[in-house]
Design a protein around this motif. Structure first.
Motif, short mmCIF file in Angstrom:
data_model
loop_
_atom_site.label_atom_id
_atom_site.label_comp_id
_atom_site.label_asym_id
_atom_site.label_seq_id
_atom_site.Cartn_x
_atom_site.Cartn_y
_atom_site.Cartn_z
N ALA A 26 0.82 -1.21 0.00
CA ALA A 26 0.00 0.00 0.00
C ALA A 26 0.86 1.26 0.00
O ALA A 26 2.00 1.27 0.47
N HIS A 27 0.28 2.32 -0.54
CA HIS A 27 0.91 3.64 -0.46
C HIS A 27 0.86 4.11 1.00
O HIS A 27 -0.11 3.83 1.71
N PRO A 28 1.91 4.80 1.48
CA PRO A 28 1.87 5.30 2.87
C PRO A 28 0.62 6.11 3.18
O PRO A 28 0.13 6.08 4.31
N ARG A 29 0.10 6.82 2.20
CA ARG A 29 -1.12 7.60 2.40
C ARG A 29 -2.27 6.71 2.87
O ARG A 29 -3.05 7.09 3.76
N ASP A 30 -2.37 5.51 2.30
CA ASP A 30 -3.46 4.61 2.67
C ASP A 30 -3.26 4.03 4.06
O ASP A 30 -4.23 3.82 4.80
N ILE A 31 -2.02 3.80 4.42
CA ILE A 31 -1.72 3.30 5.77
C ILE A 31 -2.04 4.37 6.80
O ILE A 31 -2.65 4.09 7.85
N GLY A 153 9.33 6.94 10.92
CA GLY A 153 9.72 7.16 9.53
C GLY A 153 10.76 6.15 9.05
O GLY A 153 11.56 6.45 8.17
N ARG A 154 10.72 4.95 9.59
CA ARG A 154 11.72 3.94 9.22
C ARG A 154 11.37 3.24 7.90
O ARG A 154 10.21 2.97 7.63
N ARG A 155 12.40 2.94 7.13
CA ARG A 155 12.27 2.17 5.90
C ARG A 155 13.14 0.92 5.98
O ARG A 155 14.18 0.93 6.63
N ARG A 156 12.72 -0.11 5.29
CA ARG A 156 13.50 -1.36 5.31
C ARG A 156 14.86 -1.20 4.65
O ARG A 156 15.82 -1.88 5.03
N ASP A 157 14.94 -0.34 3.65
CA ASP A 157 16.21 -0.24 2.92
C ASP A 157 17.20 0.73 3.57
O ASP A 157 18.27 0.98 3.02
N GLN A 158 16.86 1.27 4.74
CA GLN A 158 17.78 2.17 5.43
C GLN A 158 19.00 1.43 5.98
O GLN A 158 20.08 1.99 6.10
N ALA A 159 18.79 0.17 6.37
CA ALA A 159 19.88 -0.61 6.96
C ALA A 159 19.49 -2.08 6.95
O ALA A 159 18.31 -2.42 6.95
N GLN A 160 20.50 -2.94 6.94
CA GLN A 160 20.25 -4.37 6.95
C GLN A 160 19.43 -4.79 8.15
O GLN A 160 18.59 -5.70 8.09
N ARG A 162 17.02 -3.41 9.43
CA ARG A 162 15.61 -3.05 9.30
C ARG A 162 14.94 -3.77 8.12
O ARG A 162 13.78 -3.49 7.80
N SER A 163 15.65 -4.69 7.49
CA SER A 163 15.17 -5.28 6.24
C SER A 163 13.90 -6.11 6.41
O SER A 163 13.15 -6.27 5.44
N ASP A 164 13.64 -6.62 7.60
CA ASP A 164 12.45 -7.44 7.83
C ASP A 164 11.38 -6.71 8.65
O ASP A 164 10.44 -7.33 9.15
N MET A 165 11.50 -5.41 8.76
CA MET A 165 10.59 -4.63 9.61
C MET A 165 9.16 -4.68 9.08
O MET A 165 8.91 -4.43 7.90
N PRO A 166 8.18 -5.00 9.94
CA PRO A 166 6.78 -4.99 9.51
C PRO A 166 6.22 -3.58 9.46
O PRO A 166 6.81 -2.65 10.01
N ILE A 167 5.10 -3.42 8.82
CA ILE A 167 4.43 -2.12 8.81
C ILE A 167 3.70 -1.89 10.13
O ILE A 167 3.74 -0.79 10.68
N PHE A 168 3.09 -2.93 10.65
CA PHE A 168 2.38 -2.86 11.92
C PHE A 168 3.07 -3.79 12.92
O PHE A 168 3.32 -4.96 12.62
N GLU A 169 3.34 -3.28 14.12
CA GLU A 169 3.92 -4.09 15.18
C GLU A 169 3.51 -3.52 16.53
O GLU A 169 2.92 -2.44 16.60
N ALA A 182 7.70 1.71 5.46
CA ALA A 182 8.59 0.56 5.54
C ALA A 182 8.89 -0.02 4.17
O ALA A 182 10.03 -0.42 3.88
N ASN A 183 7.87 -0.06 3.32
CA ASN A 183 8.05 -0.72 2.02
C ASN A 183 8.51 0.24 0.92
O ASN A 183 8.60 -0.15 -0.24
N TRP A 184 8.81 1.48 1.28
CA TRP A 184 9.32 2.43 0.30
C TRP A 184 10.84 2.39 0.27
O TRP A 184 11.49 1.96 1.22
N THR A 185 11.40 2.89 -0.83
CA THR A 185 12.84 3.03 -0.96
C THR A 185 13.24 4.49 -0.79
O THR A 185 12.39 5.39 -0.83
#
Length: 243
Positions: A26-31, A153-160, A162-169, A182-185
């Protein structure tokens, strides 16, 4: 049922697996729209005013415009770059932010901090430095603001790491923790910023893709990890807020 009378959600009752599957692409806007709809009160954005944080603020305050503005919690560590503090003031005026600033109760200036903890607590005890300047003020802020959920404001591609970080936790206090980009680059973040003319810290143009405290943040070299300039040589990947 109106927004004002909608019952508060219980984070522990949510099916996080289902939510993560639903919003994975999903787009961050929708989340963020989901968060406003389902958490009409008790929603807080935490922000260090890095580019990813200000993107989320722009989505909230320029696009979504919830009836009750989402408070933006900023941790004044006393050691931010001047450019960061200037951006905070600029964003507050531009968006009319519901800005909530929290900092240690032990000092109100760098000089007072040094008098209490020594000239460079970050060198002597980095864990204590982060406990005093970030972890304790954050937990106090979330509690005082009645946070049921908080946004990063964390993204998965910021660091190894964070690569498995969920959107909701859930955090360790059983609050809902949302990572809407999370799913953006990094490329997608900057594409949004340029498309919508979003303000950002000028240090991002000077080799600082991730900006923290001035004494322990350096520019990165070409090819280095995006967060390589944070705590360089200290063997750290996180300050302790995100565990």
């Amino acid at each position: 049922m109106t927004q004002s009378t909608k019952p508060l959600i219980q984070p522990t009752s949510l099916d996080l697996k289902k939510l993560n599957q639903r919003f994975e692409n999903a787009h961050p806007r929708d989340i963020l729209a989901w968060s406003v709809e389902n958490i009409p009160t008790g929603l807080v954005q935490t922000s260090a005013f890095n580019v990813d944080d200000i993107l989320i603020t722009d989505l909230f305050y320029r696009e979504l415009k919830p009836a009750t503005p989402v408070p933006v919690l900023f941790l004044d560590t006393l050691f931010h770059f001047p450019q960061t503090l200037e951006l905070v003031a600029k964003a507050k005026a531009l968006y009319n932010l519901d800005l909530k600033i929290y900092k240690t109760t032990e000092a109100d200036s760098r000089e007072a901090f040094a008098a209490k903890y020594g000239d460079a607590l970050w060198d002597a005890d980095i864990a204590k430095f982060h406990q005093v300047t970030k972890i304790e003020p954050l937990q106090r802020g979330l509690a005082e603001l009645g946070a049921i959920a908080w946004i990063t404001g964390r993204r998965r591609d910021q660091a190894q790491t964070r690569s498995d970080m969920p959107i909701f936790e859930l955090d360790n206090q059983q609050r809902l923790k949302l990572n809407p980009i999370a799913n953006w680059t990094r490329k997608e973040t900057w594409a949004y910023v340029f498309e919508h003319d979003v303000i950002y810290n000028p240090l991002h143009d000077q080799g600082y893709p991730s900006i923290g405290d001035e004494p322990i943040t350096t520019a990165i070299a070409e090819g280095e990890d995006e967060r390589a300039g944070r705590w360089r040589g200290m063997g750290k990947t996180e300050c302790g807020i995100h565990i």
